[in-house]
Write a protein that holds these residues in place. Structure first.
Motif, PDB file in Angstrom:
ATOM      1  N   GLY A 139      33.243  14.579 -62.173  1.00 26.56           N
ATOM      2  CA  GLY A 139      33.114  13.117 -63.111  1.00 26.56           C
ATOM      3  C   GLY A 139      31.818  13.133 -63.947  1.00 26.56           C
ATOM      4  N   CYS A 140      31.684  12.069 -64.558  1.00 25.99           N
ATOM      5  CA  CYS A 140      30.516  11.790 -65.240  1.00 25.99           C
ATOM      6  C   CYS A 140      30.072  10.300 -65.268  1.00 25.99           C
ATOM      7  CB  CYS A 140      30.550  12.037 -66.798  1.00 25.99           C
ATOM      8  SG  CYS A 140      29.160  11.502 -67.732  1.00 25.99           S
ATOM      9  N   SER A 141      29.089   9.764 -64.707  1.00 31.02           N
ATOM     10  CA  SER A 141      28.726   8.327 -64.527  1.00 31.02           C
ATOM     11  C   SER A 141      28.678   7.806 -65.843  1.00 31.02           C
ATOM     12  CB  SER A 141      26.974   8.263 -64.047  1.00 31.02           C
ATOM     13  OG  SER A 141      26.207   8.654 -65.100  1.00 31.02           O
ATOM     14  N   LEU A 142      28.644   8.182 -67.116  1.00 32.17           N
ATOM     15  CA  LEU A 142      28.966   7.713 -68.033  1.00 32.17           C
ATOM     16  C   LEU A 142      30.363   7.291 -68.375  1.00 32.17           C
ATOM     17  CD1 LEU A 142      26.570   9.483 -70.601  1.00 32.17           C
ATOM     18  CD2 LEU A 142      26.503   7.130 -69.856  1.00 32.17           C
ATOM     19  N   VAL A 189      31.373  10.942 -76.703  1.00 26.18           N
ATOM     20  CA  VAL A 189      32.303  11.919 -76.053  1.00 26.18           C
ATOM     21  C   VAL A 189      32.249  11.807 -74.635  1.00 26.18           C
ATOM     22  CG1 VAL A 189      30.813  13.820 -76.369  1.00 26.18           C
ATOM     23  CG2 VAL A 189      33.422  14.225 -76.515  1.00 26.18           C
ATOM     24  N   ASN A 190      31.239  11.509 -74.053  1.00 27.60           N
ATOM     25  CA  ASN A 190      31.093  11.201 -72.646  1.00 27.60           C
ATOM     26  C   ASN A 190      31.919  10.120 -72.128  1.00 27.60           C
ATOM     27  OD1 ASN A 190      29.076  12.830 -73.293  1.00 27.60           O
ATOM     28  ND2 ASN A 190      27.901  12.900 -71.363  1.00 27.60           N
ATOM     29  N   SER A 191      33.136   9.996 -72.206  1.00 23.54           N
ATOM     30  CA  SER A 191      34.015   8.912 -71.994  1.00 23.54           C
ATOM     31  C   SER A 191      35.560   9.350 -71.611  1.00 23.54           C
ATOM     32  CB  SER A 191      34.038   7.913 -73.201  1.00 23.54           C
ATOM     33  OG  SER A 191      34.440   8.863 -74.372  1.00 23.54           O
ATOM     34  N   ILE A 220      25.134   4.638 -67.859  1.00 23.50           N
ATOM     35  CA  ILE A 220      24.044   5.253 -68.212  1.00 23.50           C
ATOM     36  C   ILE A 220      24.411   6.734 -67.386  1.00 23.50           C
ATOM     37  CG2 ILE A 220      22.039   3.497 -68.429  1.00 23.50           C
ATOM     38  CD1 ILE A 220      21.559   3.808 -65.413  1.00 23.50           C
ATOM     39  N   CYS A 221      23.506   7.616 -68.174  1.00 26.70           N
ATOM     40  CA  CYS A 221      23.895   9.077 -67.243  1.00 26.70           C
ATOM     41  C   CYS A 221      22.616   9.070 -66.225  1.00 26.70           C
ATOM     42  CB  CYS A 221      23.457  10.042 -68.320  1.00 26.70           C
ATOM     43  SG  CYS A 221      22.963  11.630 -67.512  1.00 26.70           S
ATOM     44  N   GLU A 222      23.265   9.167 -64.847  1.00 21.15           N
ATOM     45  CA  GLU A 222      22.527   8.914 -63.856  1.00 21.15           C
ATOM     46  C   GLU A 222      21.570  10.077 -63.531  1.00 21.15           C
ATOM     47  OE1 GLU A 222      25.852   9.183 -61.198  1.00 21.15           O
ATOM     48  OE2 GLU A 222      25.744  11.322 -60.936  1.00 21.15           O
ATOM     49  N   VAL A 223      21.665  11.114 -64.322  1.00 20.62           N
ATOM     50  CA  VAL A 223      20.652  12.187 -64.276  1.00 20.62           C
ATOM     51  C   VAL A 223      19.699  11.946 -65.216  1.00 20.62           C
ATOM     52  CG1 VAL A 223      20.276  14.688 -64.959  1.00 20.62           C
ATOM     53  CG2 VAL A 223      22.404  14.046 -63.868  1.00 20.62           C
ATOM     54  N   HIS A 224      19.764  11.754 -66.442  1.00 18.35           N
ATOM     55  CA  HIS A 224      18.800  11.623 -67.467  1.00 18.35           C
ATOM     56  C   HIS A 224      17.892  10.352 -67.339  1.00 18.35           C
ATOM     57  CE1 HIS A 224      21.198  14.811 -69.584  1.00 18.35           C
ATOM     58  NE2 HIS A 224      19.941  15.015 -70.212  1.00 18.35           N
ATOM     59  N   TRP A 267      18.758  12.662 -75.541  1.00 15.44           N
ATOM     60  CA  TRP A 267      18.856  11.305 -76.076  1.00 15.44           C
ATOM     61  C   TRP A 267      19.188  10.346 -74.992  1.00 15.44           C
ATOM     62  CZ3 TRP A 267      18.323   8.980 -80.614  1.00 15.44           C
ATOM     63  CH2 TRP A 267      18.543   9.451 -81.826  1.00 15.44           C
ATOM     64  N   GLU A 268      19.984  10.772 -73.933  1.00 13.50           N
ATOM     65  CA  GLU A 268      20.159  10.031 -72.933  1.00 13.50           C
ATOM     66  C   GLU A 268      19.272   9.574 -71.859  1.00 13.50           C
ATOM     67  OE1 GLU A 268      23.007  12.294 -70.866  1.00 13.50           O
ATOM     68  OE2 GLU A 268      24.472  12.357 -72.883  1.00 13.50           O
ATOM     69  N   CYS A 269      17.997   9.902 -72.276  1.00 12.33           N
ATOM     70  CA  CYS A 269      16.592   9.285 -71.461  1.00 12.33           C
ATOM     71  C   CYS A 269      16.340   7.943 -71.924  1.00 12.33           C
ATOM     72  CB  CYS A 269      15.640  10.276 -71.721  1.00 12.33           C
ATOM     73  SG  CYS A 269      15.672  11.991 -70.958  1.00 12.33           S
ATOM     74  N   ARG A 293      19.553  17.032 -60.673  1.00  5.78           N
ATOM     75  CA  ARG A 293      20.701  17.961 -60.962  1.00  5.78           C
ATOM     76  C   ARG A 293      21.778  16.838 -60.938  1.00  5.78           C
ATOM     77  NH1 ARG A 293      23.941  23.075 -59.697  1.00  5.78           N
ATOM     78  NH2 ARG A 293      24.399  22.513 -61.790  1.00  5.78           N
ATOM     79  N   CYS A 294      22.875  17.432 -61.739  1.00  5.96           N
ATOM     80  CA  CYS A 294      24.238  16.475 -61.899  1.00  5.96           C
ATOM     81  C   CYS A 294      25.142  16.865 -60.831  1.00  5.96           C
ATOM     82  CB  CYS A 294      24.923  16.975 -63.306  1.00  5.96           C
ATOM     83  SG  CYS A 294      26.482  16.140 -63.658  1.00  5.96           S
ATOM     84  N   GLN A 295      25.366  16.023 -60.052  1.00  8.10           N
ATOM     85  CA  GLN A 295      26.105  16.272 -58.808  1.00  8.10           C
ATOM     86  C   GLN A 295      27.702  16.462 -59.086  1.00  8.10           C
ATOM     87  OE1 GLN A 295      27.316  12.769 -56.696  1.00  8.10           O
ATOM     88  NE2 GLN A 295      26.949  11.440 -58.137  1.00  8.10           N
TER      89      GLN A 295
HETATM   90  S1  SF4 Z   1      24.456  15.200 -66.826  1.00  6.08           S
HETATM   91 FE1  SF4 Z   1      24.932  13.042 -66.923  1.00  6.08          FE
HETATM   92  S2  SF4 Z   1      25.940  12.744 -68.868  1.00  6.08           S
HETATM   93 FE2  SF4 Z   1      26.061  15.081 -67.895  1.00  6.08          FE
HETATM   94  S3  SF4 Z   1      28.054  15.075 -66.876  1.00  6.08           S
HETATM   95 FE3  SF4 Z   1      26.275  14.500 -65.546  1.00  6.08          FE
HETATM   96  S4  SF4 Z   1      26.261  12.442 -65.389  1.00  6.08           S
HETATM   97 FE4  SF4 Z   1      27.412  12.739 -67.279  1.00  6.08          FE
END
Ligand code: SF4
Length: 356
Positions: free
Chosen positions: A113-116, A141-143, A207-211, A241-243, A304-306
């Motif tokens: 998935g993606c936290s966003l 687009v992250n939706s 929010i993006c959990e990585v940035h 931008w997501e920081c 890292r993005c899990q």
């Molecule tokens: S890096 Fe952030 S924005 Fe990209 S997929 Fe992972 S959680 Fe989503």
């Protein structure tokens, strides 16, 4: 097409000279990569690789099959391949399916998935529309597709400013990324008002959990320890931008994945970029490191993005084996109702028209 052999696959992997592609990795993984590339060619399968994929997976994609989420979805729409394997996260594969509904879009792990996208409560869109009637709604687009379907226009990090300015009126609603929204609001101050979930309270946006992990203190520490002084044209700190806003204010350049990559490319061949740190997903830096060997990149591989990490060589190979045998693909296939595809396509197509 040149014949694919195990020897050629190993030769290619050894030629990459990438620190994360060690001889141990190569000897262990080359047979699997060979089988993937053989079946990919046999069935004319496109394997799209997002910039955040680890180098060994990223390398499964031809150069034209690599990029950010929008570039990949655009490519998906133009290819005549019946099968598209998306090495990225689910919302990306979903976007590719919306733009290419007649193709079979597959992802190695549908729970990537993606936290966003996953942490956003879409009822917020209805509330913002009710509080600000007539104000256009722009969605990142992250939706999820169902959330896109409720909005007027989609944007990516590369075109958010342009799309916001192209929509009518003096205000724009932007969901779901609260940090990105704050950054955009600062950028458009005095030109266009950006309305986003709950202002200073991120709880109802996402929010993006990585940035968001990068703090101002981290950036200042990186400047000091890696000797990247502010204003130095050949030593640069980049951020996405997501920081956080305070991180963007401190770094030397901020932008989307593709904008960061373009700036690095221009500086590498122009002023001779010698050292860089990128506040983004760690494997993005790994792939930049491979593309620009003349630049010393410092990494933060604890970041890292899990979700991205769920996509594996084994998963990709299993999809291809099933295609080869004509087996059931439902575990991997992105399936969307035609009505949802139609509704989610409109705001994506508007973005594409506006960004031409
Ligand atoms: S890096 Fe952030 S924005 Fe990209 S997929 Fe992972 S959680 Fe989503």
């Amino acid at each position: 097409m040149t014949e694919i052999t195990l020897e050629k696959v190993k030769e290619d992997l050894y030629s990459r000279h990438h620190p994360s592609i060690t001889p141990v990795h190569i000897e262990a993984k080359a047979p699997m990569i060979y089988e993937i590339l053989r079946l990919k060619a046999k069935h004319n399968v496109v394997i799209l690789g997002h910039n955040y994929m680890e180098p060994i997976l990223f390398g499964l994609s031809a150069p034209e099959e690599q990029g950010d989420s929008l570039a990949l979805s655009r490519y998906a729409a133009t290819t005549d391949a019946e099968y598209i394997i998306f090495n990225g996260v689910f919302f990306m594969a979903e976007t590719a399916k919306i733009l290419s509904p007649q193709k079979r879009v597959l992802i190695a792990d549908k729970t990537a998935g993606c936290s966003l996208a996953d942490d956003f409560d879409s009822s917020v869109i209805d509330e913002l529309k009710a509080t600000h009637p007539g104000v256009p709604v722009m969605i990142y687009v992250n939706s999820n597709a169902s959330d896109k379907a409720k909005c007027d226009v989609v944007c990516t990090s590369a075109n958010a400013k342009h799309i916001a300015m192209s929509m009518p009126g003096e205000k724009i609603i932007f969901v779901p990324d609260v940090l990105f929204a704050r950054n955009l609001a600062e950028e458009l101050k005095g030109v266009k008002e950006v309305i986003y979930p709950d202002g200073d309270d991120a709880a109802r946006g996402a929010i993006c959990e990585v940035h968001e992990k990068f703090t101002l203190a981290d950036i200042l520490a990186i400047r000091k320890s890696f000797e990247i002084p502010k204003g130095h044209t050949r030593r640069m700190i980049y951020a996405h931008w997501e920081c956080r806003p305070e991180v963007l204010r401190e770094v030397d350049f901020y932008g989307s994945t593709s904008q960061i990559m373009n700036d690095i490319s221009q500086r590498a061949s122009g002023v001779g970029l010698e050292r860089a740190f990128v506040a983004s997903e760690c494997e993005f830096t790994s792939n930049l490191d491979a593309a620009f060997p003349q630049v010393d990149f410092f990494t933060a591989c604890a970041v890292r993005c899990q979700h991205m990490a769920k996509v594996s060589l084994g998963g990709v190979l299993e999809i291809l084996r099933r295609i080869d045998k004509g087996d059931d693909l439902s575990q991997y296939e992105v399936l969307l109702e035609p009505d949802l595809i139609e509704r989610a396509k409109k705001p994506i197509e508007l973005m594409m028209q506006l960004s031409r």
